[in-house]
Design an enzyme around this catalytic site. Structure first.
Site, PDB file in Angstrom:
ATOM      1  N   SER A 536       0.918  -1.139  -0.010  1.00  9.33           N
ATOM      2  CA  SER A 536       0.034  -0.129   0.207  1.00  9.33           C
ATOM      3  C   SER A 536       0.975   1.319  -0.085  1.00  9.33           C
ATOM      4  O   SER A 536       1.607   1.391  -0.789  1.00  9.33           O
ATOM      5  CB  SER A 536      -1.085  -0.008   1.134  1.00  9.33           C
ATOM      6  OG  SER A 536      -1.972   0.861   1.139  1.00  9.33           O
ATOM      7  N   ASP A 621      -9.784  -3.617  -5.570  1.00  4.76           N
ATOM      8  CA  ASP A 621      -9.044  -2.851  -4.476  1.00  4.76           C
ATOM      9  C   ASP A 621      -9.822  -1.434  -4.295  1.00  4.76           C
ATOM     10  O   ASP A 621      -9.989  -0.575  -5.445  1.00  4.76           O
ATOM     11  CB  ASP A 621      -7.486  -2.637  -4.772  1.00  4.76           C
ATOM     12  CG  ASP A 621      -6.770  -2.268  -3.628  1.00  4.76           C
ATOM     13  OD1 ASP A 621      -7.316  -1.365  -2.542  1.00  4.76           O
ATOM     14  OD2 ASP A 621      -5.455  -2.490  -3.585  1.00  4.76           O
ATOM     15  N   HIS A 656      -7.928  -4.818  -1.533  1.00  9.57           N
ATOM     16  CA  HIS A 656      -6.714  -4.293  -0.787  1.00  9.57           C
ATOM     17  C   HIS A 656      -5.847  -5.437   0.135  1.00  9.57           C
ATOM     18  O   HIS A 656      -4.754  -5.493   0.235  1.00  9.57           O
ATOM     19  CB  HIS A 656      -7.013  -2.916  -0.276  1.00  9.57           C
ATOM     20  CG  HIS A 656      -5.805  -2.281   0.184  1.00  9.57           C
ATOM     21  ND1 HIS A 656      -5.234  -1.692  -0.888  1.00  9.57           N
ATOM     22  CD2 HIS A 656      -5.342  -1.846   1.201  1.00  9.57           C
ATOM     23  CE1 HIS A 656      -3.913  -0.805  -0.448  1.00  9.57           C
ATOM     24  NE2 HIS A 656      -4.206  -1.112   0.943  1.00  9.57           N
TER      25      HIS A 656
END
Length: 686
Positions: A536, A621, A656
């Site tokens: 991330s 995501d 995610h």
């Protein structure tokens, strides 16, 4: 292994000029920003096929790693039961089950088990499944629970009658998982509604049980699109808290008595830029963790529940300390527990009456945090402990004896012995003279072999040293593992975060590079065998460091990486963008734009040799859209001057957090480790 590679896919280029502030950026892969385009899906499938082909020689190793990781997990694991003042609650797993089973025992641990929610039954037909929060009504007859089957963190709330076992017709879609609160009479249910486009939760609704959600009442709407919202209930159950906040900048609470559910939320302290505060109720007062009065590292204050609650009424309970960061707190009628950071390590400070003490920890490198303490009148404190060599543990501290009792240490099967591993605390000197802590672990006997360096470094999130049973598979194969506690987190206090955000973000990248150089120069890792990993915002870190110091790293794993920083921060239609401006800056501001552009990984890809690279993403995501890593890989493949491996692995059904389920995640980790081991073997063969 990992040789004789097939030809990789090549994304087509479509001219696209992006202009702002008189500056033009060319983005020939902008066309990938369209998940509805069959050509986009076809390209992602091509990348997946290529990745599968390249990694095919590691399939046996992946299976071996997966079975090792799975084999260390206790199949019928159960959490430590916690007491809510009346009943006991816990979750457990069944052998072979992917999802938890949530249970209750009424009154006593000797009572028969009642299954509240069976995760395996609910998720058995889903490619992705997650439970986002459980909330039991005060009469203990209705269980509200939320599920996500898409992996975009949009949760649907369901209501189960625990008396009959039936599912009620009430259903609420697009909610923020876990941000729920019941009224005292068990008639009303409060929740946060998410915007389907931006995915921001900005509206608090009140639902009356037994009515359609179309009749739900809007009780508060946050108009500031840069704010995130939270909704919770005090431990005393007397108040519902609604909070609007900007990361590191601002907070404003509204409170409502749970016995007055149709009343109005009242502002606790009006929001002011630069003022942050977080509240909890303790009998006749509210406790407030705040940076009020220039308390950079926060102090604990209090005010009377029956008097004014604005900051003029706040009185200091625990003063600000320049060398102690007050990160969190909890309280019952009997005590206050502070979760603090000192010298880069977490500690727990216990306060009861005149007593004020720290709970002693014995290891040099560890992580400790306040655990589940639901009982408002509990006299003891539950806390969690782990380290790089010690599995997750739940302990209970008794102030009368000043002793901690171990309630449970996670069992690790497969012959694990913590005494076979060694951890160290190191300090690297950054280029500006700042000392950056590093946590290192390896199997005893390790000598200057390959090392995986991990970091995050954003949002003030501290990446504390933690145990991972899956990581043992890497350590047992001769790797060391290190966490660089770089600026952008809060390991060293609030200033550590402030020095790694906005117009000082470059410190995050240079700290990581300097930590890597330190490990090489001190002989902790063999030159050319230093690997890096981040996800991330940590994936953005990976993108930055390979642009700035490409020859330092042999291979890099960038998981769901936030790499197209400028384009994303300019597009307010992308989920969560506006709430991120206080972290990265708003590129509509000229200075912010140029500074952001100076480190944005996608914008700084240049013709040079790059490390071996494994990039992962998910089609669904919601945090970092799939097209950022897809575009980045396409640009790298077209631009880089080496013949190193470059892979994109796009999960077509996840988001995610990657795959859901207890065991499925190990397949992703096994693939990561197989890549690292394969690259290390490739280097040895050259």
């Amino acid at each position: 292994m990992l040789q004789n590679l097939p030809n990789p896919p090549q994304a087509k280029q479509v001219p696209k000029a992006l202009t702002i502030h008189g500056d033009v950026r060319q983005d020939p892969y902008f066309w990938l920003n369209n998940p509805e385009d069959p050509e986009v899906i076809d390209y992602l499938n091509q990348e997946n096929s290529y990745t599968e082909s390249v990694l095919k020689p590691t399939e046996a190793l992946q299976n071996e790693l997966f079975e090792e990781m799975k084999g260390r997990i206790v199949a019928d694991e159960q959490s430590v039961p916690y007491f809510n003042g009346k009943d006991w609650f816990y979750h457990r797993y069944e052998t072979g089950g992917e999802y938890p089973i949530y249970c209750r025992k009424k009154g006593s641990l000797d009572a028969p088990e009642e299954i509240l929610l069976h995760g395996n039954q609910l998720g058995k037909e889903e490619a992705y499944f997650a439970v986002g929060g459980l909330a039991l009504s005060d009469n203990e007859q209705i269980l509200a629970y939320a599920t996500d089957t898409v992996s975009r963190r949009n949760y649907t709330v369901h209501f189960k009658n625990l008396v009959t076992g039936e599912l009620l017709p009430d259903k609420i879609e697009n909610t923020e998982g876990g941000s729920y609160a019941w009224s005292a009479d068990s008639t009303y249910f409060f929740y946060l509604l998410r915007d389907p486009q931006t995915l921001l939760a900005s509206k608090v609704f009140r639902h009356k049980l037994g009515t359609p959600s179309s009749e739900d009442v809007l009780v508060y709407e946050e108009k500031n699109e840069e704010c995130y919202m939270g909704l919770s209930r005090s431990k005393s159950k007397e108040y519902i808290f609604s909070v609007s906040s900007q990361q590191g900048i601002y907070s404003e609470y509204r409170i409502l008595k749970t016995n007055n559910p149709t009343g109005n939320f009242e502002v606790f302290q009006p929001g002011e830029r630069g003022l942050e505060y977080f509240i909890e109720h303790q009998e006749d007062r509210f406790l407030i963790r705040t940076n009020h009065q220039d308390s950079t590292n926060f102090q604990l204050m209090a005010c009377d529940v029956n008097g004014p609650t604005d900051k003029s009424a706040w009185k200091t309970v625990v003063p600000h300390r320049p060398d102690v960061f007050l990160e969190d707190f909890d309280a019952t009628t009997e005590w206050i527990a502070l979760e603090v950071k000192t010298n880069g390590l977490s500690q727990i400070q216990w306060i009861q009456g005149e007593s004020n003490e720290f709970i002693r920890m014995d290891e040099e490198v560890f992580q400790v945090n306040i655990g589940i303490n639901v009982d408002y009148r509990a006299k003891t404190l539950r806390y969690n402990y782990t380290s790089l060599t010690c599995p997750n543990s739940v302990l209970e501290y008794d102030r009368t004896t000043k002793k901690s009792t171990l309630l449970k240490e996670d069992r690790v099967l497969g012959g694990f012995d913590k005494n076979e591993y060694q951890s160290e605390r190191l300090w690297a000197t950054a280029r500006d003279g700042v000392k950056v802590p590093i946590s290192l672990v390896y199997k005893k006997g390790y000598q200057k072999g390959p090392l995986l360096l991990y970091a995050y470094g954003s949002y003030g999130y501290s990446m504390d040293p933690y145990f991972s049973s899956s990581r043992l598979s890497l350590l047992n194969r001769g790797f060391a593992f290190a966490i660089a506690h770089i600026r952008g987190g809060q390991e060293m206090g609030r200033h550590w975060y402030e020095d790694g955000k906005m117009m000082r973000k470059m410190n995050t990248f240079t700290d990581f590079i300097d930590c890597g150089n330190y490990l090489v120069n001190t002989g902790k890792v063999e030159a050319h065998r230093l690997f890096a990993q981040g996800g991330s915002a940590g994936g953005m870190l990976m993108g930055g460091i390979i642009n700035m110091a490409p020859s330092l790293f042999a291979g890099v794993i960038a998981a769901v990486p936030f790499v197209d920083v400028v384009t994303t921060m300019l597009d307010e239609t992308i989920p969560l963008t506006t709430g991120e401006w206080e972290e990265w800056g708003n590129p509509k501001n000229t200075d912010h734009y140029h500074y952001m552009k100076s480190y944005s990984p996608y914008d700084n890809v240049v013709p040079q040799d790059y490390p071996h690279l494994f990039v992962t993403t998910g089609l669904n995501d919601s945090q970092v859209q799939y097209w950022e890593p897809a575009k980045w890989v396409a640009k790298l493949r077209k631009t880089k001057t080496d013949n190193h491996i470059l892979l994109l692995d796009c999960d077509m059904s996840a988001g995610h957090g990657g795959a859901s389920g207890r065991y499925k995640r190990f397949k992703d980790i096994a693939k990561d480790y197989a890549f690292l081991i394969g690259i290390n073997e490739l280097i040895s063969a050259q």
